[in-house]
Design a protein around this motif. Structure first.
Motif, PDB file in Angstrom:
ATOM      1  N   SER A  92     113.137-159.041  22.355  1.00 14.14           N
ATOM      2  CA  SER A  92     113.460-160.447  21.863  1.00 14.14           C
ATOM      3  C   SER A  92     113.006-160.632  20.448  1.00 14.14           C
ATOM      4  CB  SER A  92     112.907-161.656  22.577  1.00 14.14           C
ATOM      5  OG  SER A  92     113.547-161.581  23.949  1.00 14.14           O
ATOM      6  N   GLU A  93     112.117-159.804  20.066  1.00 12.88           N
ATOM      7  CA  GLU A  93     111.306-159.685  18.744  1.00 12.88           C
ATOM      8  C   GLU A  93     111.925-158.636  17.828  1.00 12.88           C
ATOM      9  OE1 GLU A  93     107.016-161.447  18.888  1.00 12.88           O
ATOM     10  OE2 GLU A  93     107.303-159.760  20.289  1.00 12.88           O
ATOM     11  N   LYS A  94     113.152-157.967  18.474  1.00 15.79           N
ATOM     12  CA  LYS A  94     113.810-156.815  17.724  1.00 15.79           C
ATOM     13  C   LYS A  94     112.908-155.691  17.627  1.00 15.79           C
ATOM     14  CE  LYS A  94     117.418-159.555  16.511  1.00 15.79           C
ATOM     15  NZ  LYS A  94     117.631-160.267  17.891  1.00 15.79           N
ATOM     16  N   LYS A  95     111.886-155.543  18.578  1.00 18.41           N
ATOM     17  CA  LYS A  95     111.011-154.295  18.413  1.00 18.41           C
ATOM     18  C   LYS A  95     111.483-153.350  19.788  1.00 18.41           C
ATOM     19  CE  LYS A  95     107.256-157.057  16.775  1.00 18.41           C
ATOM     20  NZ  LYS A  95     106.092-157.574  16.886  1.00 18.41           N
ATOM     21  N   ALA A  96     112.556-152.953  19.762  1.00 15.94           N
ATOM     22  CA  ALA A  96     113.104-152.157  20.590  1.00 15.94           C
ATOM     23  C   ALA A  96     112.337-150.769  20.802  1.00 15.94           C
ATOM     24  CB  ALA A  96     114.618-151.737  20.373  1.00 15.94           C
ATOM     25  N   VAL A  97     111.817-150.079  19.673  1.00 19.00           N
ATOM     26  CA  VAL A  97     111.032-149.017  20.064  1.00 19.00           C
ATOM     27  C   VAL A  97     109.858-149.392  21.019  1.00 19.00           C
ATOM     28  CG1 VAL A  97     109.578-147.152  18.756  1.00 19.00           C
ATOM     29  CG2 VAL A  97     111.940-148.089  17.950  1.00 19.00           C
ATOM     30  N   ASP A  98     109.135-150.696  20.535  1.00 15.38           N
ATOM     31  CA  ASP A  98     108.020-150.894  21.428  1.00 15.38           C
ATOM     32  C   ASP A  98     108.286-151.155  22.658  1.00 15.38           C
ATOM     33  OD1 ASP A  98     106.533-150.814  19.009  1.00 15.38           O
ATOM     34  OD2 ASP A  98     106.489-152.971  18.639  1.00 15.38           O
ATOM     35  N   ALA A  99     109.495-151.760  23.105  1.00 12.98           N
ATOM     36  CA  ALA A  99     109.644-152.157  24.226  1.00 12.98           C
ATOM     37  C   ALA A  99     109.938-150.789  25.280  1.00 12.98           C
ATOM     38  CB  ALA A  99     111.058-152.990  24.353  1.00 12.98           C
ATOM     39  N   GLY A 103     107.962-149.486  28.189  1.00  9.31           N
ATOM     40  CA  GLY A 103     108.520-149.076  29.825  1.00  9.31           C
ATOM     41  C   GLY A 103     108.513-147.778  29.934  1.00  9.31           C
ATOM     42  N   LEU A 104     108.573-146.854  29.155  1.00  9.78           N
ATOM     43  CA  LEU A 104     108.250-145.401  29.461  1.00  9.78           C
ATOM     44  C   LEU A 104     106.918-145.138  29.887  1.00  9.78           C
ATOM     45  CD1 LEU A 104     110.300-143.501  26.748  1.00  9.78           C
ATOM     46  CD2 LEU A 104     110.864-143.818  29.005  1.00  9.78           C
ATOM     47  N   ASP A 105     105.772-145.961  29.380  1.00 10.34           N
ATOM     48  CA  ASP A 105     104.456-145.573  29.773  1.00 10.34           C
ATOM     49  C   ASP A 105     104.143-145.974  31.035  1.00 10.34           C
ATOM     50  OD1 ASP A 105     101.303-144.975  29.252  1.00 10.34           O
ATOM     51  OD2 ASP A 105     101.514-147.381  29.344  1.00 10.34           O
ATOM     52  N   VAL A 106     104.857-147.368  31.424  1.00  9.90           N
ATOM     53  CA  VAL A 106     104.750-147.722  32.753  1.00  9.90           C
ATOM     54  C   VAL A 106     105.375-147.213  33.820  1.00  9.90           C
ATOM     55  CG1 VAL A 106     104.954-149.835  34.273  1.00  9.90           C
ATOM     56  CG2 VAL A 106     104.203-150.032  31.961  1.00  9.90           C
ATOM     57  N   PHE A 114     109.872-139.543  31.954  1.00  9.63           N
ATOM     58  CA  PHE A 114     110.785-139.238  31.236  1.00  9.63           C
ATOM     59  C   PHE A 114     110.330-138.754  29.675  1.00  9.63           C
ATOM     60  CE2 PHE A 114     112.154-142.679  33.866  1.00  9.63           C
ATOM     61  CZ  PHE A 114     113.364-142.288  34.249  1.00  9.63           C
ATOM     62  N   THR A 115     111.352-137.823  29.187  1.00 10.56           N
ATOM     63  CA  THR A 115     111.211-137.394  27.800  1.00 10.56           C
ATOM     64  C   THR A 115     111.956-137.845  26.959  1.00 10.56           C
ATOM     65  OG1 THR A 115     110.828-135.602  26.425  1.00 10.56           O
ATOM     66  CG2 THR A 115     112.354-135.344  28.262  1.00 10.56           C
ATOM     67  N   LEU A 116     111.824-138.218  25.650  1.00 10.24           N
ATOM     68  CA  LEU A 116     112.763-138.694  24.606  1.00 10.24           C
ATOM     69  C   LEU A 116     113.466-137.577  23.848  1.00 10.24           C
ATOM     70  CD1 LEU A 116     110.888-141.652  23.143  1.00 10.24           C
ATOM     71  CD2 LEU A 116     112.660-141.947  24.836  1.00 10.24           C
ATOM     72  N   LYS A 117     112.709-136.439  24.035  1.00 11.63           N
ATOM     73  CA  LYS A 117     113.499-135.162  23.322  1.00 11.63           C
ATOM     74  C   LYS A 117     113.982-134.210  24.312  1.00 11.63           C
ATOM     75  CE  LYS A 117     109.786-135.494  19.808  1.00 11.63           C
ATOM     76  NZ  LYS A 117     108.487-135.069  19.314  1.00 11.63           N
ATOM     77  N   ARG A 118     115.417-134.855  24.804  1.00  9.93           N
ATOM     78  CA  ARG A 118     116.113-133.775  25.687  1.00  9.93           C
ATOM     79  C   ARG A 118     117.394-133.495  24.913  1.00  9.93           C
ATOM     80  NH1 ARG A 118     116.223-135.189  31.647  1.00  9.93           N
ATOM     81  NH2 ARG A 118     115.044-133.294  31.945  1.00  9.93           N
TER      82      ARG A 118
END
Length: 160
Positions: A92-99, A103-106, A114-118
Motif C-alpha cells: 500500500s505504501e508502493k514498496k513492492a520490493v519490500d513486500a 513474503g519470500l523470507d517468510v 523461491f529464487t528471483l534469479k530463474r
C-alpha cells in the motif's frame, strides 16, 4: 477478552476505527505476565490491532505492532498473520520490493524457497515437469481435496 470480542463485532460491521480503539484498550490492560499466561489472547489482540490499523491507513502503527508480535511470538504460526499484514502495508505504501522480500523470507521460513534469479529455460522446465506429473490425472479430483496441512494453508494464505 471483552475488548477483543467488541473489536471483532466492530470489524464484522466494517467499523475499523472503533475496533482499533477496543483492541488498543485490550492491549493496554495486558502486561508481560499476561503476555505469557494469556499468550493466545495477546497474539489475537496484537494481530487484530495490526490488521485494523492497516485498514485505517495507520501504517506506522502497523509496523510497530508487527515488530512487537515478531519479538514476542512463540512460534512462526503466530507471526505469519502479522507478516502478511506487513506485506500488505508495504504494498500500500508502493514498496513492492519490500513486500516481496518480506513474503519470500517468510515463505523460506515455512520451507518454501523461491529464487528471483530463474532463467526462462529453468522456468519452462518446471512447467513441463508439472505437466508431466499431472498427465492422466483428473484435475477435478485433485482440486476437490480439502487441504488440512496447517503449514501449507499458511503458505497459501501468504501467497494470496
Amino acid at each position: 477478552e471483552l475488548n477483543y470480542r467488541a473489536a471483532k463485532k466492530a470489524i464484522s460491521s466494517s467499523m475499523f476505527s472503533n475496533a482499533s480503539h477496543y483492541l488498543k484498550e485490550g492491549i493496554s490492560l495486558m502486561d508481560e505476565i499476561h503476555r505469557e499466561s494469556h499468550h493466545r489472547l495477546w497474539i489475537s489482540l496484537y494481530v487484530s490491532y495490526a490488521e485494523t490499523e492497516y485498514c485505517n491507513g495507520n501504517f506506522k502503527n502497523v509496523r510497530d505492532t508487527v515488530g512487537s508480535i515478531i519479538a514476542h511470538a512463540k512460534s512462526l504460526d503466530d507471526k505469519v498473520p502479522a507478516y502478511k499484514t506487513l506485506c500488505l502495508c508495504a504494498g500500500s505504501e508502493k514498496k513492492a520490493v519490500d513486500a516481496t522480500r518480506i513474503g519470500l523470507d517468510v515463505l523460506g521460513q515455512l520451507g518454501e524457497h523461491f529464487t528471483l534469479k530463474r532463467s526462462l529455460v529453468s522456468s519452462l522446465a518446471e512447467i513441463f515437469k508439472t505437466k508431466l506429473l499431472l498427465m492422466g490425472k483428473d484435475v477435478d479430483i485433485i482440486m476437490s481435496k480439502v487441504m488440512d496441512d496447517k503449514q501449507m494453508l499458511a503458505i497459501m494464505d501468504l501467497l494470496e
